[in-house]
Design a protein around this motif. Structure first.
Motif, mmCIF file in Angstrom:
data_model
loop_
_atom_site.group_PDB
_atom_site.id
_atom_site.type_symbol
_atom_site.label_atom_id
_atom_site.label_comp_id
_atom_site.label_asym_id
_atom_site.label_seq_id
_atom_site.Cartn_x
_atom_site.Cartn_y
_atom_site.Cartn_z
ATOM 1 N N HIS A 51 14.926 -5.823 0.077
ATOM 2 C CA HIS A 51 16.077 -5.005 -0.288
ATOM 3 C C HIS A 51 16.413 -5.228 -1.758
ATOM 4 N N ALA A 52 16.548 -4.135 -2.494
ATOM 5 C CA ALA A 52 16.910 -4.198 -3.912
ATOM 6 C C ALA A 52 18.364 -3.765 -4.055
ATOM 7 N N PRO A 53 19.309 -4.695 -4.226
ATOM 8 C CA PRO A 53 20.731 -4.323 -4.294
ATOM 9 C C PRO A 53 21.039 -3.317 -5.402
ATOM 10 N N ALA A 54 20.397 -3.468 -6.562
ATOM 11 C CA ALA A 54 20.687 -2.552 -7.671
ATOM 12 C C ALA A 54 20.312 -1.123 -7.339
ATOM 13 N N LEU A 55 19.295 -0.951 -6.493
ATOM 14 C CA LEU A 55 18.834 0.391 -6.121
ATOM 15 C C LEU A 55 19.414 0.848 -4.780
ATOM 16 N N GLU A 56 20.038 -0.085 -4.067
ATOM 17 C CA GLU A 56 20.632 0.195 -2.758
ATOM 18 C C GLU A 56 19.604 0.762 -1.779
ATOM 19 N N THR A 57 18.401 0.198 -1.817
ATOM 20 C CA THR A 57 17.354 0.637 -0.904
ATOM 21 C C THR A 57 16.315 -0.465 -0.777
ATOM 22 N N ASP A 58 15.410 -0.302 0.175
ATOM 23 C CA ASP A 58 14.295 -1.230 0.333
ATOM 24 C C ASP A 58 13.116 -0.759 -0.502
ATOM 25 N N ILE A 59 12.488 -1.684 -1.194
ATOM 26 C CA ILE A 59 11.296 -1.374 -1.976
ATOM 27 C C ILE A 59 10.235 -2.422 -1.663
ATOM 28 N N ASP A 60 8.985 -2.127 -2.017
ATOM 29 C CA ASP A 60 7.903 -3.080 -1.801
ATOM 30 C C ASP A 60 7.915 -4.141 -2.893
ATOM 31 N N ASN A 61 7.477 -5.344 -2.517
ATOM 32 C CA ASN A 61 7.395 -6.415 -3.511
ATOM 33 C C ASN A 61 6.170 -6.274 -4.398
ATOM 34 N N GLY A 62 5.363 -5.263 -4.173
ATOM 35 C CA GLY A 62 4.206 -4.943 -4.996
ATOM 36 C C GLY A 62 3.585 -3.658 -4.487
ATOM 37 N N GLN A 63 2.872 -2.968 -5.355
ATOM 38 C CA GLN A 63 2.217 -1.721 -4.958
ATOM 39 C C GLN A 63 0.765 -2.006 -4.607
ATOM 40 N N HIS A 64 0.303 -1.430 -3.536
ATOM 41 C CA HIS A 64 -1.058 -1.657 -3.071
ATOM 42 C C HIS A 64 -1.695 -0.325 -2.692
ATOM 43 N N ILE A 65 -2.958 -0.159 -3.061
ATOM 44 C CA ILE A 65 -3.736 0.942 -2.529
ATOM 45 C C ILE A 65 -4.862 0.355 -1.683
ATOM 46 N N LEU A 66 -5.286 1.108 -0.703
ATOM 47 C CA LEU A 66 -6.414 0.717 0.129
ATOM 48 C C LEU A 66 -7.530 1.717 -0.091
ATOM 49 N N LEU A 67 -8.696 1.417 0.441
ATOM 50 C CA LEU A 67 -9.838 2.320 0.348
ATOM 51 C C LEU A 67 -10.261 2.752 1.747
ATOM 52 N N GLY A 68 -10.940 3.866 1.808
ATOM 53 C CA GLY A 68 -11.501 4.306 3.079
ATOM 54 C C GLY A 68 -12.469 3.293 3.661
ATOM 55 N N ALA A 69 -12.996 2.404 2.806
ATOM 56 C CA ALA A 69 -13.930 1.359 3.257
ATOM 57 C C ALA A 69 -13.226 0.236 4.003
ATOM 58 N N TYR A 70 -11.898 0.229 4.000
ATOM 59 C CA TYR A 70 -11.157 -0.878 4.614
ATOM 60 C C TYR A 70 -11.037 -0.653 6.114
ATOM 61 N N THR A 71 -12.153 -0.797 6.785
ATOM 62 C CA THR A 71 -12.249 -0.437 8.201
ATOM 63 C C THR A 71 -11.425 -1.343 9.107
ATOM 64 N N ALA A 72 -11.310 -2.627 8.776
ATOM 65 C CA ALA A 72 -10.567 -3.542 9.643
ATOM 66 C C ALA A 72 -9.083 -3.182 9.677
ATOM 67 N N THR A 73 -8.519 -2.871 8.522
ATOM 68 C CA THR A 73 -7.100 -2.504 8.469
ATOM 69 C C THR A 73 -6.849 -1.201 9.219
ATOM 70 N N LEU A 74 -7.707 -0.215 9.002
ATOM 71 C CA LEU A 74 -7.528 1.073 9.674
ATOM 72 C C LEU A 74 -7.697 0.929 11.179
ATOM 73 N N ALA A 75 -8.658 0.104 11.615
ATOM 74 C CA ALA A 75 -8.856 -0.112 13.050
ATOM 75 C C ALA A 75 -7.650 -0.819 13.659
ATOM 76 N N LEU A 76 -7.099 -1.797 12.952
ATOM 77 C CA LEU A 76 -5.924 -2.511 13.444
ATOM 78 C C LEU A 76 -4.743 -1.552 13.618
ATOM 79 N N MET A 77 -4.541 -0.672 12.643
ATOM 80 C CA MET A 77 -3.444 0.279 12.744
ATOM 81 C C MET A 77 -3.628 1.193 13.955
ATOM 82 N N ARG A 78 -4.844 1.637 14.180
ATOM 83 C CA ARG A 78 -5.081 2.493 15.354
ATOM 84 C C ARG A 78 -4.843 1.714 16.647
#
Length: 491
Positions: A51-78
């Motif tokens: 939670h970022a009080p100055a923005l009055e909303t929740d934000i990520d502690n870092g930005q991340h991109i994934l790739l289509g090659a990330y099969t384990a993460t995609l399988a876990l989500m499914r």
């Protein structure tokens, strides 16, 4: 399986980042009774929402991109009942700068890897010499089986492949720092080659696609794990049938400081619910593990924190052959920070692409390397990412923020950025390990009986990316399960 009874173990997972959550979900899916302990109030580790009080909303502690090659993460989500297509913006591989000086996009219609070659040849902002040099480097890597000279840094690999200085600064160095969080003069060329294999060198087109979360990182899938654990859904079999003891219990805001063995005998139960269904090969009175002064004992513990916290916990256990060398390897890891500046604008502002490359000039306080569109419905949030952020930390905070705002206004040519109303700067001081050559990264097994480790720092073949964390957690849980189930079969 020779009619052997299914054995349920009591398992503790210490750490609720992506590795720990992956380990917990895998272990409970294998039929075990799992308790997860996370020191923070929010699950997700270095990829979580705050939670970022100055923005009055929740934000990520870092930005991340994934790739289509990330099969384990995609399988876990499914497996968790989530549809990745709804959770990500899926983009063809591209590298576009905010100021328009570089525009590399894989054209539609061509199969891999021709789409990347065509994108390089058609890229705006690169000379023909630079385009051909980049293609030559990728061709050499592919023909070598994506192997680089042993012990080489990225800088040495760029020199060996005769990459022009401007191409290094414009393309290779930003890609290296973004994926390894390690400067080119220190970064491991072999790990960088693995990144290139799964992106620019992908053998299937969709594998190289970039996946940008549509939600906060906590909402992406960690929150779903907590929801299913709270509802007891992990205790249901694949067809809704109840599994005798499989369950996941999550304890947030709980720091574990010590491990110890106790010789009270295993708690493993057969699927019928009988206590004391011991595995063959596991001696009566075999030691179990206790966390701090908690009353319950565990048949196995999976440590899924970073290397400093993992080494501290392992050091509380009695000495084991090979233990000192294992701890020395963990203590050899060094870490680098990542900073994320989130800006709230006066009005809606849509970037020409959800992710844009920024050009650094640290002497002017222009620390930004990548610019992301926020996930907010009003399109008023922008996120500026600074990897290898030690230099930024030497600046006074307001001056650093002012420098990056100036950087955006200069580089977003033709796009009048609205006034900034508020901002939040988050720094993860130990965001990732420094991905240097010849770093000894352990596997999941430790010298201590009943203890496994998981994290993006284990020997995943990847740098410190989220897919590595998910794979490591999954593999640690599988190794733990195989160790005990193999004993039960007399193997």
């Amino acid at each position: 399986m020779g009619g052997a009874p299914s054995v349920t173990m009591r398992v503790a997972v210490v750490g609720g980042g992506w590795a720990g959550l992956s380990a917990a979900v895998t272990a409970v899916g294998l039929g075990h009774d799992v308790r997860l302990f996370e020191s923070a109030a929010v699950l997700g580790g270095r990829a979580r929402s705050v939670h970022a009080p100055a923005l009055e909303t929740d934000i990520d502690n870092g930005q991340h991109i994934l790739l289509g090659a990330y099969t384990a993460t995609l399988a876990l989500m499914r497996d968790l009942g989530l549809d990745p297509a709804r959770r990500f913006v899926r983009l063809p591989l591209s590298v576009r700068s905010a100021d328009g000086t570089l525009d590399l996009r894989a054209p539609p219609g061509l199969p891999a890897p021709l789409h990347v070659a065509a994108g390089l040849l058609a890229a705006r902002g690169l000379s023909w010499k630079e385009k051909l040099s980049a293609l030559r480097a990728m061709t050499v890597l592919r023909r070598s089986g994506w192997k680089t000279p042993r012990g080489a840094t990225v800088q040495e690999w760029l020199s060996l492949t005769l990459q022009p200085p401007r191409l290094r600064a414009l393309l290779w160095a930003p890609l290296c720092i973004a994926t390894l969080n390690t400067p080119v003069e220190q970064a491991c060329a072999q790990l960088f080659a693995h990144v290139l294999r799964d992106s620019l060198g992908a053998s299937r087109r969709g594998v190289s696609d970039m996946l940008i979360p549509r939600t906060t990182l906590s909402e992406l899938w960690p929150a779903r794990v907590e929801e299913l654990a709270r509802s007891g859904a992990f205790g249901q079999g694949p067809h809704g049938a109840s599994s005798a003891a499989a369950a996941l219990e999550i304890h947030r805001s709980t720091t574990i400081r010590r491990l110890r063995y106790t010789g009270t005998g295993p708690s493993m139960r057969e699927e019928t619910g009988g206590e004391g269904g011991l595995c063959a090969g596991m001696p009566a009175g075999a030691q179990r593990l206790v966390l701090d002064d908690r009353p319950e004992a565990y048949d196995a513990v999976l440590l899924c924190g970073n290397t400093p916290s993992t080494s501290r916990l392992l050091a509380t256990l009695p000495a084991q052959p090979g233990g000192d060398a294992f701890l020395d390897d963990l203590r050899a890891f060094e870490h680098a920070p990542i900073a994320t500046l989130t800006l709230e604008l006066e009005r809606s502002f849509v970037l020409p692409s959800p992710m844009l490359l920024l050009h650094e000039d640290r002497h002017r306080g222009h620390f930004g390397q990548w610019l992301f569109q926020g996930q907010d419905a009003g399109r008023r949030l922008l996120h500026v990412v600074v990897s290898d952020a030690d230099a930024l930390l030497q600046w006074e905070r307001s001056s650093a923020v002012a420098g990056m705002v100036e950087q955006l206004r200069e580089q977003l040519r033709g796009h009048a950025m609205p006034a900034v109303l508020q901002h939040a700067l988050i720094v993860e001081k130990r965001a990732t390990f420094l991905a240097v050559p010849d770093l000894r990264r352990p596997g999941n097994r430790t010298p201590w009986p009943g203890v496994w480790v998981a994290g993006d720092w284990t020997d995943t073949g990847y740098p410190a990316v989220l897919e590595g964390a998910v794979r490591s957690g999954r593999d640690a849980a599988r190794a733990m399960h195989a160790s005990f189930s193999g004993a039960s079969l007399g193997s």
